[in-house]
Motif scaffolding. Structure first.
Motif, mmCIF file in Angstrom:
data_model
loop_
_atom_site.group_PDB
_atom_site.id
_atom_site.type_symbol
_atom_site.label_atom_id
_atom_site.label_comp_id
_atom_site.label_asym_id
_atom_site.label_seq_id
_atom_site.Cartn_x
_atom_site.Cartn_y
_atom_site.Cartn_z
ATOM 1 N N MET A 169 0.822 -1.198 -0.112
ATOM 2 C CA MET A 169 -0.044 0.115 0.061
ATOM 3 C C MET A 169 0.855 1.203 0.028
ATOM 4 S SD MET A 169 -3.280 -0.637 -0.270
ATOM 5 C CE MET A 169 -4.064 0.624 0.229
ATOM 6 N N ASP A 171 1.900 4.397 -2.205
ATOM 7 C CA ASP A 171 1.650 5.264 -3.157
ATOM 8 C C ASP A 171 2.375 5.220 -4.621
ATOM 9 O OD1 ASP A 171 -0.591 6.230 -1.670
ATOM 10 O OD2 ASP A 171 0.508 8.260 -0.985
ATOM 11 N N SER A 195 -5.234 -3.381 -3.991
ATOM 12 C CA SER A 195 -5.436 -2.083 -4.119
ATOM 13 C C SER A 195 -6.338 -1.410 -3.059
ATOM 14 C CB SER A 195 -6.397 -1.989 -5.442
ATOM 15 O OG SER A 195 -5.618 -2.462 -6.572
ATOM 16 N N GLN A 223 -5.331 1.256 4.512
ATOM 17 C CA GLN A 223 -6.759 2.143 4.505
ATOM 18 C C GLN A 223 -7.544 2.006 5.912
ATOM 19 O OE1 GLN A 223 -7.841 1.009 0.095
ATOM 20 N NE2 GLN A 223 -9.357 2.234 1.006
ATOM 21 N N GLU A 230 -12.675 5.367 -0.748
ATOM 22 C CA GLU A 230 -11.219 5.543 -0.948
ATOM 23 C C GLU A 230 -10.805 4.169 -1.619
ATOM 24 O OE1 GLU A 230 -7.549 6.478 1.848
ATOM 25 O OE2 GLU A 230 -9.186 5.423 2.601
ATOM 26 N N GLU A 234 -8.456 3.867 -4.798
ATOM 27 C CA GLU A 234 -7.139 3.104 -4.679
ATOM 28 C C GLU A 234 -7.018 2.045 -6.203
ATOM 29 O OE1 GLU A 234 -4.418 3.503 -3.513
ATOM 30 O OE2 GLU A 234 -4.768 4.200 -1.210
ATOM 31 N N ASP A 238 -4.698 2.158 -9.336
ATOM 32 C CA ASP A 238 -3.949 0.802 -9.680
ATOM 33 C C ASP A 238 -4.147 0.287 -11.234
ATOM 34 O OD1 ASP A 238 -2.513 1.084 -7.330
ATOM 35 O OD2 ASP A 238 -3.717 -0.859 -6.677
#
Length: 324
Positions: A169, A171, A195, A223, A230, A234, A238
């Motif tokens: 996870m 970024d 993701s 997360q 969210e 994500e 991806d």
């Protein structure tokens, strides 16, 4: 007395009729079996919090992979447990590290019959247990970690893996890994992106399985369980960065996120039926509180019904028989 005109129960009358009109059907080919391999082990080591799950030796790992292939499973996801760790997680990058050796072992034996996947993360290899390298004040350094992930991806691709599973996870991890694979002539190696991975209480038994060194938590990069949109964001990021499959983890507490992601992305969606979910069913069944086999099938059916095309589950081998 006149009864109801419409009787939905008619379609539930017999097992054959229920089977014929079933809306959701989970098949062995959709299941991926997570497997742990422990460096230096001379016999399998049971994971006490996950009955039936072991840390494999290299030879028993290959045997388990053969069984998975014979059962028609879709693939295996490999996790390595090194004898020594360091702050940089260098064992995950070392071509002679346990995970890279295990990839080569399994691909050589069953590479034509199974999709061989590998966890691409530093947490099993760092002495602090985090998924990345740390700054001097103890925070996870996102961008330095990406450089390590790129090297790890190249090492796993060189070992022969079909698909890498970046689970940290960070970024931008998918874009960096895709570029690293492509620049090293491994364009055909796929990416199963973790993701929407949540900072979940249901990961507890997994930390025993991988002998985690973590103190504290991973809430600054995994997360918040309160956030659903969210997770979709994500997953979309991806996909933009080159993910071939996106995943939601855990599965059962996040079936709504699985559904939202399935509706949002044009690629296959996976969900991870995690260690805590597995352990709860096993514990309840051991106490005689639930029908274990029925609970396994119902659990996997619910995950598929929510929208998962692929399910990672510790029950994969057993479920192949139950589902057949």
């Amino acid at each position: 007395m006149t009864g109801p005109l419409v009787r939905p129960r008619r379609l539930r009358t017999t097992p054959a009729l229920r089977r014929m009109v079933a809306e959701t059907c989970v098949e062995a080919r959709q299941l991926v079996l997570p497997l742990f391999v422990r460096e230096g082990a001379t016999e399998p080591v049971p994971v006490s919090s996950m009955p039936g799950v072991v840390q494999h030796t290299r030879s028993t790992l290959v045997k388990a992979a053969h069984e998975a292939a014979e059962l028609g499973l879709g693939g295996v996801m490999l996790f390595g447990i090194p004898e020594s760790k360091d702050a940089e997680g260098s064992g995950g990058i070392d071509p002679a590290g346990i995970l890279n050796l295990a990839i080569t072992d399994v691909v050589a034996e069953v590479g034509d019959a199974l999709t061989v996947m590998s966890d691409l993360c530093l947490d099993e290899f760092t002495d602090h247990g985090h998924c990345g390298v740390l700054t001097p004040d103890g925070r996870v350094d996102n961008d330095r970690t990406l450089a390590a992930y790129a090297e790890m991806a190249r090492a796993q691709a060189a070992a022969g893996v079909d698909m890498v599973g970046p689970s940290g996870m960070m970024d931008g991890q998918v874009a960096v890994i895709r570029a690293a694979l492509d620049s090293s002539e491994h364009q055909d190696v796929g990416i199963l992106a973790y993701s929407a991975k949540y900072a979940s209480a249901f990961f507890g038994p997994f930390r025993e399985a991988v002998a985690s060194s973590l103190v504290g938590d991973r809430r600054t990069y995994q997360q918040d369980p309160a956030n659903g949109l969210e997770g979709v964001r994500e997953a979309l990021l991806d996909v933009e960065q080159g993910a071939d499959v996106v995943m939601v983890k855990p599965a059962l507490g996040y079936l709504d996120v699985v559904r939202r992601v399935r509706d949002a992305v044009p690629v296959p969606v996976a969900a991870y039926n995690v260690s805590g979910e597995y352990a709860m069913v096993e514990a309840a069944a051991a106490n005689g509180w639930i029908d274990r086999e029925a609970a396994i099938v119902e659990t996997l059916t619910s995950i598929h019904r929510a929208g998962a095309d692929v399910i990672l589950t510790y029950w994969a081998a057993e479920a192949a028989g139950l589902l057949a």
